[in-house]
Design an enzyme around this catalytic site. Sequence first.
Site, PDB file in Angstrom:
ATOM      1  N   HIS B  65       0.843  -1.203   0.000  1.00 23.22           N
ATOM      2  CA  HIS B  65       0.000   0.000   0.000  1.00 23.22           C
ATOM      3  C   HIS B  65       0.877   1.252   0.000  1.00 23.22           C
ATOM      4  O   HIS B  65       0.696   2.153  -0.826  1.00 23.22           O
ATOM      5  CB  HIS B  65      -0.929  -0.005   1.220  1.00 23.22           C
ATOM      6  N   ASP B  94       6.982  20.704 -27.087  1.00 23.45           N
ATOM      7  CA  ASP B  94       7.128  19.412 -26.407  1.00 23.45           C
ATOM      8  C   ASP B  94       8.149  19.601 -25.304  1.00 23.45           C
ATOM      9  O   ASP B  94       8.628  20.715 -25.073  1.00 23.45           O
ATOM     10  CB  ASP B  94       7.581  18.315 -27.396  1.00 23.45           C
ATOM     11  N   TRP B 138       7.300   0.106   3.530  1.00 20.66           N
ATOM     12  CA  TRP B 138       7.759   0.924   2.394  1.00 20.66           C
ATOM     13  C   TRP B 138       9.118   1.534   2.718  1.00 20.66           C
ATOM     14  O   TRP B 138       9.843   1.964   1.826  1.00 20.66           O
ATOM     15  CB  TRP B 138       6.748   2.024   2.059  1.00 20.66           C
ATOM     16  N   SER B 168      13.395   5.779 -13.735  1.00 23.92           N
ATOM     17  CA  SER B 168      12.322   6.528 -14.399  1.00 23.92           C
ATOM     18  C   SER B 168      12.248   7.956 -13.885  1.00 23.92           C
ATOM     19  O   SER B 168      12.184   8.914 -14.647  1.00 23.92           O
ATOM     20  CB  SER B 168      10.991   5.794 -14.177  1.00 23.92           C
ATOM     21  N   SER B 169      12.259   8.094 -12.556  1.00 21.62           N
ATOM     22  CA  SER B 169      12.132   9.431 -11.971  1.00 21.62           C
ATOM     23  C   SER B 169      13.322  10.300 -12.330  1.00 21.62           C
ATOM     24  O   SER B 169      13.168  11.496 -12.608  1.00 21.62           O
ATOM     25  CB  SER B 169      12.009   9.338 -10.454  1.00 21.62           C
ATOM     26  N   HIS B 252      12.900  12.249   3.202  1.00 16.67           N
ATOM     27  CA  HIS B 252      12.223  13.506   3.485  1.00 16.67           C
ATOM     28  C   HIS B 252      12.069  14.397   2.267  1.00 16.67           C
ATOM     29  O   HIS B 252      10.986  14.913   2.022  1.00 16.67           O
ATOM     30  CB  HIS B 252      12.771  14.252   4.693  1.00 16.67           C
ATOM     31  N   GLU B 254      11.610  13.297  -0.491  1.00 24.68           N
ATOM     32  CA  GLU B 254      10.519  12.602  -1.176  1.00 24.68           C
ATOM     33  C   GLU B 254       9.149  13.117  -0.717  1.00 24.68           C
ATOM     34  O   GLU B 254       8.223  13.248  -1.525  1.00 24.68           O
ATOM     35  CB  GLU B 254      10.630  11.091  -0.932  1.00 24.68           C
ATOM     36  N   TYR B 256       8.445  16.067   0.060  1.00 31.19           N
ATOM     37  CA  TYR B 256       8.194  17.326  -0.651  1.00 31.19           C
ATOM     38  C   TYR B 256       8.046  17.092  -2.146  1.00 31.19           C
ATOM     39  O   TYR B 256       7.361  17.840  -2.844  1.00 31.19           O
ATOM     40  CB  TYR B 256       9.280  18.354  -0.302  1.00 31.19           C
ATOM     41  N   SER B 267      -1.905  26.540  -6.262  1.00 25.51           N
ATOM     42  CA  SER B 267      -1.520  27.923  -6.555  1.00 25.51           C
ATOM     43  C   SER B 267      -1.992  28.370  -7.930  1.00 25.51           C
ATOM     44  O   SER B 267      -2.035  29.571  -8.205  1.00 25.51           O
ATOM     45  CB  SER B 267       0.008  28.078  -6.483  1.00 25.51           C
ATOM     46  N   HIS B 301      14.539  13.719  11.713  1.00 23.99           N
ATOM     47  CA  HIS B 301      13.325  13.774  12.537  1.00 23.99           C
ATOM     48  C   HIS B 301      12.485  12.506  12.354  1.00 23.99           C
ATOM     49  O   HIS B 301      11.541  12.291  13.089  1.00 23.99           O
ATOM     50  CB  HIS B 301      12.517  15.057  12.295  1.00 23.99           C
ATOM     51  N   HIS B 302      12.871  11.669  11.382  1.00 23.58           N
ATOM     52  CA  HIS B 302      12.237  10.348  11.294  1.00 23.58           C
ATOM     53  C   HIS B 302      12.913   9.365  12.232  1.00 23.58           C
ATOM     54  O   HIS B 302      12.532   8.210  12.297  1.00 23.58           O
ATOM     55  CB  HIS B 302      12.323   9.820   9.863  1.00 23.58           C
ATOM     56  N   THR B 327       6.047  26.997   4.893  1.00 21.45           N
ATOM     57  CA  THR B 327       4.788  26.322   4.611  1.00 21.45           C
ATOM     58  C   THR B 327       3.618  27.190   5.045  1.00 21.45           C
ATOM     59  O   THR B 327       2.631  27.343   4.316  1.00 21.45           O
ATOM     60  CB  THR B 327       4.753  24.961   5.344  1.00 21.45           C
ATOM     61  N   LYS B 330       2.959  29.995   2.649  1.00 22.03           N
ATOM     62  CA  LYS B 330       2.175  29.592   1.478  1.00 22.03           C
ATOM     63  C   LYS B 330       0.682  29.607   1.807  1.00 22.03           C
ATOM     64  O   LYS B 330      -0.138  30.110   1.031  1.00 22.03           O
ATOM     65  CB  LYS B 330       2.578  28.186   1.035  1.00 22.03           C
ATOM     66  N   ARG B 449       1.687   1.402  14.848  1.00 15.31           N
ATOM     67  CA  ARG B 449       1.327   1.162  13.452  1.00 15.31           C
ATOM     68  C   ARG B 449       1.964  -0.153  12.995  1.00 15.31           C
ATOM     69  O   ARG B 449       2.782  -0.733  13.689  1.00 15.31           O
ATOM     70  CB  ARG B 449       1.786   2.327  12.589  1.00 15.31           C
TER      71      ARG B 449
END
Lengths: 189, 602, 332
Positions: B65, B94, B138, B168-169, B252, B254, B256, B267, B301-302, B327, B330, B449
């Site tokens: 998931h 293009d 994950w 790919s990315s 992290h 990731e 964002y 926006s 912080h993780h 943040t 924004k 979890r």
Amino acid sequence: MTAHTSMGLDNRKMAFWAFIGSECLLFGSLISTYLVYKGKSIVGPYPPEILNIPFTSVSTFDLLMSSLMMVLALAAVQRGDMKWGKIWLFSTALLGLVFLGGQVIEFTDFVHKGLTIGTNLFGCTFFVLTGTHGAHVTVGVLWLLTLWVRALQGKLGPANAMTVEITGLYWHFVDVVWIVIFTVVYLIQ
Amino acid sequence: MSEARGLTSWLTTTDHKRIGLLYFWTALAFFLIGGIEALFIRVQLAQPNGQVVSAETYNQLFTMHGTTMIFLALMPLGASFFNYMVPLQIGARDVAFPRLNAFSYWVFLFGGLLLNASWFVGPLFHAGMLNVAPDGGWFGYANLTERQYSPGPNIDFWVLGLQILGISSLAAGFNFIVTILNMRAPGMKMMRLPAFTWMTLVTQFLIITAFPVITVGLAFLMFDRFFGTHFYVREAGATPILWQHLFWLFGHPEVYILILPAMGVVSDVLPTFSRKPLFGYPVVVYSGILIGLMSWGVWSHHMFAVGLGPIADSVFAATTMLIAVPTGVKIFNWIATLWGGDIRGTTALHFAVGFIAMFIIGGLSGVTHASPPADLQQTDTYYVVAHIHYVFFGGTIFGLFAGVYYWWPKMTGRLLDETLGKVHFWLQFIGMNLAFFPMHLIGLLGMPRRVYTYAPELGVGTLNLVSTIGAFLIALSILIFLVNLWRSRTHGQPAPNDPWGGATLEWSVSSPPPVYNFSVIPTVTNRLPRWSTERHGPMRDPPAVPPEPIHVPGGSWWPMVAALGLPVLALAPLTQTLWVAFVGAALLIAGVYAWAFQPFEV
Amino acid sequence: MPRYRLWLLTVALWVAGCGGPFPQTTLEPRSDFGSVIDQLFTGIFWWAAGVFLVVETLLVITLIRFRHREGRPAPKPTHGHTLMEIAWTLAPAAILVFVAVPTVRTIFATAGEAPADALKVDVIGHQWWWEFRYRELGLVTANELHVPLGRAVQLSITSADVIHAFWAPPLGGKRDAIPGHVNRIAFRADRVGVYDGQCAEFCGASHANMRLRVVVDSDSGFGRWATVQLAGPAAPAAGTLAERGKAVFARSACIGCHTIQGVSPGVIGPNLTHVGSRATIASGLFPNDSAHLASWIADAPALKPGSLMTRMKPPLKDDDIAALVAYLASLK
């Protein structure tokens, strides 16, 4: 082929700079890991017992020289001198091959002395770091040889100078990475 | 100049719009798969001592998931809009490298298929169906994911699949950086770029810098699992904490990578439907850049429970809290954009406002675990599950749905039904709050979890049941969304060039745009080219018929051939067969060479 | 109890219907460690709640006030406002100072330092159970941690295999149990009772089944418990079922993994010298009664997926297991 671009820089060249930036992070992570695990091996062989600095210095010199050849190759292609262009391109590839040969000899020697990729943390980090670099050199050699064959076929000329320039960017980058690896792994023990 | 039709034209397409649609449908399919996995999870947890799935299956479900939603649904849904909209927004015909773009898509598709094939190929590995899907989370924490503790092919699928998706990315990242920097129409200065394009650019920079780090982390794990190295093996003097640093250094940014595109959509949507320019455009842009930069300094912080020491914890707490400032800026700018506007409550606006409302909650709960001591009670509990779903579901998914309702007419030439759209919105809004809000409490009441079961004594059975009901409401809302998409094919109103009165260039061409996008490349003189403000009038849209013929590049098979080499290469270690590796390498090399030497004029 | 927690709990109770007691709640701390975290969280919670209210209200007011109406003149195209930008940059930054200062103070207060006379316990995570070693007392037990009321306790947490996390929420925050790395937490329990906890870091198939209990005893109660644990194992009387059970134990695979002082030296599974004195088996999963013990011995993996303890029946037969159960139950 190069169309108008907003920044005045060829698209492929810009993409390549971005790629090099990305590669810096890749090698940065590998080199950091090497440093983090330095001295953490709990069984030998340890780096001082096994690293052959004179031998690798020759390899390093060889790779540096190949960068010089690359510069000459690009200059030749840019001025349309395809005779020397071919010679320098081939020399660059050849010196790259010599470097790879050196790496094969070095790796074989290490394995004979009891250091494989699974022996200890030095083996893990050393082989993965230098192996990744070697893979980059291999790609570079294939690329250079491809250009050389194209030149032999008469399909590479001053119009393709940008292609050669980008190849050179890659080659110089791989060379610079080696200087860092050589310093970190071999010189600072 | 008319568009080619038929299957071949899609398989060989290099048109950014078609690739955008391919990304959209593929990502939507994976989104549904990830959603079904979530429903199984919620059914299992609807009551204590759930018996619906086994522990092993549950661990595969939550792993897949998370992996599916992040890498196969949200990132590629964003990519779908990058593909379709960025060239239109910057006034280009293009992307910079159309075939590389096709390559990115095929690699993504094959990587996703490889990952999901793991559900069904158990028998090939002398195991049952539903037995060899990835089951390490994950986040794949070493050393649990080492061969010693995870002997099956499960983690191999995960490692190899993620390596492929990373390629790919990365390829897309280089492509879009060059596209945005270099392919802008005359006069489209950087500070005239639509906010969505700006956020795309920041995202791509994060991708090309973050993915190499996870590539290295995964390569170490792969070497440990296949070639006997010890990068994360304590017995060899290594530490499994290295994995966590590498993973979160990527992980992290990731976060964002997942949220910035949605912020970009919002926006763009808010100004259109409040008929007011984006308030503080430069501030919104700079805060996006700042968020991107700061995302590199907060990874630990993780890891507050890892025990990095009070000084490291304090530093990372401070950097993490600081990220709340750009943040918050924004959010205030978005509200200021709405303020004084003439707000038309379209479905797209509903989702954009839903994004703001939900993202505030996710952001604030984020601040509560930016504080390491508080995090010691919250991390690895359902409280954090609540937080990430307010960010990724309430944030990213709401933002992307705003994009779907906003741009669907542009992409297909048909409007979506607004009534169904609003039913979709409200069901999803209520569903997500029912599903995820109770999780805050469930976590604070002590439920960790990633548990396939919990004791009735924990006292969280009813809360979990409520959450499960919410999950099914979300599923219902998605069904309505699918109906809406399907209906629009036949019943949707034909969309004019600009159904909403948008300010940006994509609205100046037909819906869907012609294959060459712009009959004449527009010249841009300001940030809101299609609007009139006190400073300028609206631009003239390009003519419907090109005044001179436009060269459109043909398709190519080679990106797909080269991309196919990667999953074949991955099959070699999975099946322990050397010749497969040669086939894969041959495909890749042949594809790349044929591609390089194929005449292809942009 | 601060008012917000009453409110939170009321909501929880209401939603939960039957609701409570919540044996793993973080909201009713029972130690100094738990309390300082709770106070910190309370403070941050209120700041967050305030910001939430202000911003969401502003959003809703904006939406209502400026919703589309027929005949509304075109909005004024404002592009920005420098002063406002500065204001809403500084405001969150200022609030964060009020969050950051107590945070840093609490980080250092909860770093796991303990006075010299603290009771020191080594906590070792295993797939999927907990080992507790009392260094000074020289005793080893599993899954149920006993600590004395009011005395400082320092846990040194590590792991024997993969990464786990030790978490007993009423007594404070969790710390990861990482192989090759020691993490410390220190706390002083302030109420006698039994507190539940469980592993908080995903650690494989039975992560959900890696539970634990912390028993906070009075000083004298803890002393009595320790005395019992330090004594050798009870010797079953001749001719009893328990004596037969001891013989079964000694000739079975049990000895390879479990220690019973003077009987077997295994260290892979929990120490069983005083297993009869524990309230639960299988890492807090089941009550320690003969029925559960018997089915656990017969087929542990069926009760705990992935369990390293294999099925013992066969080779053991029902009467062997009954004897084993009698023996283990006698090991008070």
